[in-house]
Every structure is written in C-alpha cells, then in structure tokens.
Motif scaffolding. Structure first.
Motif, PDB file in Angstrom:
ATOM      1  N   PRO A   1      89.796  42.150  97.290  1.00 27.42           N
ATOM      2  CA  PRO A   1      90.788  41.920  96.235  1.00 27.42           C
ATOM      3  C   PRO A   1      92.215  42.241  96.695  1.00 27.42           C
TER       4      PRO A   1
ATOM      5  N   LYS B   1      96.086  40.445  96.144  1.00 27.33           N
ATOM      6  CA  LYS B   1      97.235  41.209  95.639  1.00 27.33           C
ATOM      7  C   LYS B   1      98.416  41.078  96.602  1.00 27.33           C
TER       8      LYS B   1
ATOM      9  N   THR C   1      85.778  52.825 101.611  1.00 29.01           N
ATOM     10  CA  THR C   1      86.103  53.272 100.257  1.00 29.01           C
ATOM     11  C   THR C   1      84.867  53.860  99.585  1.00 29.01           C
TER      12      THR C   1
ATOM     13  N   GLY D   1      80.081  44.446  93.217  1.00 33.84           N
ATOM     14  CA  GLY D   1      81.127  43.914  94.088  1.00 33.84           C
ATOM     15  C   GLY D   1      81.065  44.548  95.465  1.00 33.84           C
ATOM     16  N   GLY D   2      82.141  44.380  96.228  1.00 32.89           N
ATOM     17  CA  GLY D   2      82.166  44.902  97.591  1.00 32.89           C
ATOM     18  C   GLY D   2      81.997  46.407  97.623  1.00 32.89           C
ATOM     19  N   VAL D   3      82.901  47.127  96.995  1.00 30.06           N
ATOM     20  CA  VAL D   3      82.829  48.593  97.018  1.00 30.06           C
ATOM     21  C   VAL D   3      81.570  49.070  96.300  1.00 30.06           C
TER      22      VAL D   3
ATOM     23  N   ARG E   1      78.834  44.217  83.599  1.00 29.35           N
ATOM     24  CA  ARG E   1      79.521  43.647  82.431  1.00 29.35           C
ATOM     25  C   ARG E   1      78.656  43.799  81.183  1.00 29.35           C
TER      26      ARG E   1
ATOM     27  N   THR F   1      89.988  53.133  91.389  1.00 31.47           N
ATOM     28  CA  THR F   1      90.550  52.641  92.656  1.00 31.47           C
ATOM     29  C   THR F   1      91.805  51.806  92.438  1.00 31.47           C
ATOM     30  N   ASN F   2      92.266  51.720  91.192  1.00 29.26           N
ATOM     31  CA  ASN F   2      93.432  50.863  90.921  1.00 29.26           C
ATOM     32  C   ASN F   2      94.668  51.664  90.528  1.00 29.26           C
TER      33      ASN F   2
ATOM     34  N   PHE G   1      92.021  57.218  93.402  1.00 28.54           N
ATOM     35  CA  PHE G   1      91.424  57.317  94.729  1.00 28.54           C
ATOM     36  C   PHE G   1      92.062  56.317  95.691  1.00 28.54           C
TER      37      PHE G   1
ATOM     38  N   MET H   1      91.605  55.009  99.706  1.00 29.66           N
ATOM     39  CA  MET H   1      90.813  55.070 100.934  1.00 29.66           C
ATOM     40  C   MET H   1      91.708  55.427 102.120  1.00 29.66           C
TER      41      MET H   1
HETATM   42  N1  LIG Z   1      92.312  52.392  96.203  1.00 31.26           N
HETATM   43  C1  LIG Z   1      91.656  51.952  97.261  1.00 31.26           C
HETATM   44  O1  LIG Z   1      91.714  52.556  98.348  1.00 31.26           O
HETATM   45  C2  LIG Z   1      90.815  50.717  97.125  1.00 31.26           C
HETATM   46  C3  LIG Z   1      89.942  50.353  98.155  1.00 31.26           C
HETATM   47  C4  LIG Z   1      89.110  49.247  97.964  1.00 31.26           C
HETATM   48  C5  LIG Z   1      89.174  48.516  96.777  1.00 31.26           C
HETATM   49  N2  LIG Z   1      90.076  48.880  95.830  1.00 31.26           N
HETATM   50  C6  LIG Z   1      90.142  48.153  94.548  1.00 31.26           C
HETATM   51  O2  LIG Z   1      88.919  48.396  93.867  1.00 31.26           O
HETATM   52  C7  LIG Z   1      88.574  47.267  93.072  1.00 31.26           C
HETATM   53  C8  LIG Z   1      87.155  46.812  93.404  1.00 31.26           C
HETATM   54  O3  LIG Z   1      87.122  46.341  94.743  1.00 31.26           O
HETATM   55  P1  LIG Z   1      85.883  45.490  95.257  1.00 31.26           P
HETATM   56  O4  LIG Z   1      86.130  45.173  96.669  1.00 31.26           O
HETATM   57  O5  LIG Z   1      84.607  46.129  94.870  1.00 31.26           O
HETATM   58  O6  LIG Z   1      86.073  44.152  94.355  1.00 31.26           O
HETATM   59  P2  LIG Z   1      85.040  42.979  94.070  1.00 31.26           P
HETATM   60  O7  LIG Z   1      84.198  42.721  95.265  1.00 31.26           O
HETATM   61  O8  LIG Z   1      85.833  41.862  93.489  1.00 31.26           O
HETATM   62  O9  LIG Z   1      84.068  43.565  92.969  1.00 31.26           O
HETATM   63  C9  LIG Z   1      84.470  43.887  91.676  1.00 31.26           C
HETATM   64  C10 LIG Z   1      83.206  43.853  90.821  1.00 31.26           C
HETATM   65  O10 LIG Z   1      83.499  44.310  89.494  1.00 31.26           O
HETATM   66  C11 LIG Z   1      82.812  43.471  88.598  1.00 31.26           C
HETATM   67  N3  LIG Z   1      83.417  43.553  87.285  1.00 31.26           N
HETATM   68  C12 LIG Z   1      84.556  42.969  86.853  1.00 31.26           C
HETATM   69  N4  LIG Z   1      84.796  43.310  85.572  1.00 31.26           N
HETATM   70  C13 LIG Z   1      83.781  44.108  85.199  1.00 31.26           C
HETATM   71  C14 LIG Z   1      83.471  44.795  83.997  1.00 31.26           C
HETATM   72  N5  LIG Z   1      84.239  44.703  82.918  1.00 31.26           N
HETATM   73  N6  LIG Z   1      82.353  45.564  83.972  1.00 31.26           N
HETATM   74  C15 LIG Z   1      81.566  45.668  85.055  1.00 31.26           C
HETATM   75  N7  LIG Z   1      81.796  45.050  86.219  1.00 31.26           N
HETATM   76  C16 LIG Z   1      82.901  44.270  86.290  1.00 31.26           C
HETATM   77  C17 LIG Z   1      82.897  42.113  89.228  1.00 31.26           C
HETATM   78  O11 LIG Z   1      81.940  41.274  88.685  1.00 31.26           O
HETATM   79  P3  LIG Z   1      82.189  39.691  88.597  1.00 31.26           P
HETATM   80  O12 LIG Z   1      81.893  39.162  89.967  1.00 31.26           O
HETATM   81  O13 LIG Z   1      81.245  39.260  87.559  1.00 31.26           O
HETATM   82  O14 LIG Z   1      83.636  39.477  88.216  1.00 31.26           O
HETATM   83  C18 LIG Z   1      82.625  42.460  90.683  1.00 31.26           C
HETATM   84  O15 LIG Z   1      81.239  42.515  90.944  1.00 31.26           O
HETATM   85  C19 LIG Z   1      89.649  46.212  93.360  1.00 31.26           C
HETATM   86  O16 LIG Z   1      90.645  46.267  92.362  1.00 31.26           O
HETATM   87  C20 LIG Z   1      90.228  46.660  94.693  1.00 31.26           C
HETATM   88  O17 LIG Z   1      91.536  46.200  94.898  1.00 31.26           O
HETATM   89  C21 LIG Z   1      90.904  49.953  95.979  1.00 31.26           C
END
Ligand SMILES: NC(=O)c1ccc[n+]([C@@H]2O[C@H](COP(=O)([O-])OP(=O)(O)OC[C@H]3O[C@@H](n4cnc5c(N)ncnc54)[C@H](OP(=O)(O)O)[C@@H]3O)[C@@H](O)[C@H]2O)c1
Length: 269
Positions: A48, A52, A131, A152-154, A174, A208-209, A219, A221
């Motif tokens: 994601p 961004k 992460t 998702g990924g994390v 969801r 993570t946001n 948090f 990473m």
């Molecule tokens: N701060 C940090 O260091 C850091 C590091 C890594 C990631 N992040 C952030 O963390 C977030 C997640 O990253 P990711 O790589 O895991 O993203 P991702 O692969 O897009 O996974 C997000 C998951 O959340 C699900 N989701 C969306 N809305 C939901 C809800 N209301 N209830 C339950 N599940 C829901 C999505 O399902 P669907 O496929 O159905 O939409 C998807 O499976 C992103 O915003 C990313 O930018 C931050």
C-alpha cells in the motif's frame, strides 16, 4: 535533484505525475552513484505504501518522473552477481522496484537471497514481513491478540508469527465483531476515532497508519538486514508461508493497485 540515466532502455511501470494512472514505459536504466548498488530485479512486491508514494505522500521531497513506485524487491547486483532482497526505497523518490533495474544505497535493509528461495517469495517478504515480525515482538507476553486486516500482506504474516509465538489469534475480517483481548493490531483504521474505538478492546494496541494521538500506539517498521535474514530462515524452515495472491508479469502490471486476494501481489520481471 539529478538522477543519472545510462541511456540503455529498460521496461518499467511508472506514473507521469502525482496521482496519475500507472503506465508501462521504456526508461533509461538508472546508474548507481557512489555508495549505491545497481540491481537487476527478478521480482518486486506491491505494498500500500507504493500507492501512497504515487499519490504524493512525499510531495515536497525531490522526485523523479516518470515516478517508478516499489520499495520491495529481489535481484542480483550488476557487476558482482550477488543475489539480494530487501527494501530499495530511497531519495530522490521515484527510482523504485517496478522496473527491470533499480539503484539502492548499500546501507538500505538488504540481505542475501538464498539460492533455494523463490525470488518472488523473497520479494514478498521485506515490508510486510518485517512489519509483522516486529509488531508481534512488540506484544510482549500478551496471550491473545486481535488482528484487524488479517488477510492482507502484513496480516497474513502477523497471524502466522503470532500463532507460532503461542498467542491466541483472533482474526478480524470485514464485518467481524471485536471481542476483548490482551492486545490489538489494527492494520486497517485510517482515522483516529476508528482506531480509538477498536483500541478499547485491548489494553495494548497498535496501528500502522499513524492515526493515534498516543505515539506509543503508532507502529513504524524498522528495516534491518538481521530481520530479513530471520524471515528468509523462517520460510526455508517451513515455519512461515508466503501467500502470493497474484504473480503479474512486469509488462502487464499497470493494474497492481487495483487490489488482490489474500496475501501479496508480486511483479515478475
Ligand atoms: N507503519 C508501518 O511501518 C507500516 C508497514 C507496513 C504497512 N503499513 C500499512 O499497514 C496497512 C496494511 O498493510 P498491508 O500490506 O497488510 O495491506 P494490504 O495487503 O492491502 O492488506 C490490507 C487488508 O485489510 C483488509 N481490510 C480492509 N478493510 C478492512 C476492514 N474494515 N476490516 C477488516 N479487514 C479489512 C483488506 O481486505 P480487502 O482485500 O477485502 O480490501 C486487506 O486484506 C497499510 O495501510 C500499510 O500502508 C504500515
């Protein structure tokens, strides 16, 4: 800002401007400056964060256009042939891993790519895997953890790593209701009120946001070679499954921000 291009062409997926659609473009290969490595990529994964960046997260910093997104990748160093994987994000922004070649500061979080590790799997690991691992380690002795966004990924890594650490994992997809637990990992909330409503269910909570008013709950990473080596070892030992929802050839990768099934999207060069 200046980026030297060698004049030799390569394929890349790039955005012409902030917020623009991704396009397949032919660009000159990037040239490594002192302290950088030039890498021929085998695979890159989609995070994601990449979208961004295209949307202007670092507007105000130096950028290169067309902007090539992508922070995670696996490939071989041009010249030495050393196989590596890790995080390639650096400034100026826009020389990313959705391309056949990338440059990267040698001090980035990079680790050896083992011969027996599928480069697509390695490319899927860095941002999401590091992460997840560091988030779970932040839970200390918590016995139970809610994970919002578990597919998702994390989330797909965090669920496995937390279970392997002996914790009771409550995945919150969801539409699922929350229950009380020792800890919460919220990978979904994009605003303070949503996160703070979820954080009422657990005394220890992270997002993570960066949406909490409490910095300790935000948090971030920290990339490291050591963490990458640990993740690769876990995969090789069969202790960590890397779910890859889509493997997309580079030349067809203009739609990779459209979403994916459970796990990761990986671009194959
Ligand atoms: N701060 C940090 O260091 C850091 C590091 C890594 C990631 N992040 C952030 O963390 C977030 C997640 O990253 P990711 O790589 O895991 O993203 P991702 O692969 O897009 O996974 C997000 C998951 O959340 C699900 N989701 C969306 N809305 C939901 C809800 N209301 N209830 C339950 N599940 C829901 C999505 O399902 P669907 O496929 O159905 O939409 C998807 O499976 C992103 O915003 C990313 O930018 C931050």
């Amino acid at each position: 800002m200046s980026v030297t291009r060698s004049g030799v062409g390569m394929w890349a997926i790039a955005a012409a401007d902030f917020g623009a659609e991704l396009e397949l473009v032919e660009l000159p290969e990037p040239s490594a400056e002192p302290g950088q490595l030039k890498v021929r990529l085998f695979a890159a994964s989609v995070n994601p964060f990449d979208r961004k960046v295209v949307d202007g997260m670092f507007r105000g910093s130096d950028h290169v256009f067309p902007l090539v997104p992508g922070t995670d990748g696996a490939g071989e160093v041009v010249g030495s042939g050393e196989r590596i994987f890790g995080t390639f994000f650096h400034h100026p922004v826009g020389v990313g891993t959705y391309a056949e070649y990338v440059t990267v500061p040698a001090g980035n979080a990079l680790a050896p790519l083992p011969e027996d590790l599928d480069p697509a799997v390695a490319a899927a690991l860095p941002t999401a895997g590091m992460t997840a691992l560091q988030l779970v380690e932040s839970l200390g002795s918590a016995q139970s953890v809610l994970i919002i966004g578990p597919n998702g990924g994390v989330g797909s890594f965090a669920v496995q790593i937390a279970r392997a650490a002996g914790k009771r994992v409550i995945p919150v997809g969801r539409g699922d209701s929350l229950v009380e637990a020792d800890a919460l990992i919220d990978l979904v909330s994009n605003d303070r009120s949503s996160f703070e409503a979820n954080a009422r269910y657990a005394p220890l909570a992270f997002n993570t946001n960066y949406v909490s008013s409490d910095p300790a709950q935000n948090f971030g990473m920290k990339g490291s070679r050591e963490t990458l080596v640990r993740l690769a070892s876990m995969v090789q030992a069969g202790d960590l499954d890397v779910p890859i929802a889509r493997r997309v050839p580079l030349r067809e990768a203009v739609d990779v921000f459209a979403g994916h099934g459970p796990g990761k999207t990986v671009i194959i060069m």
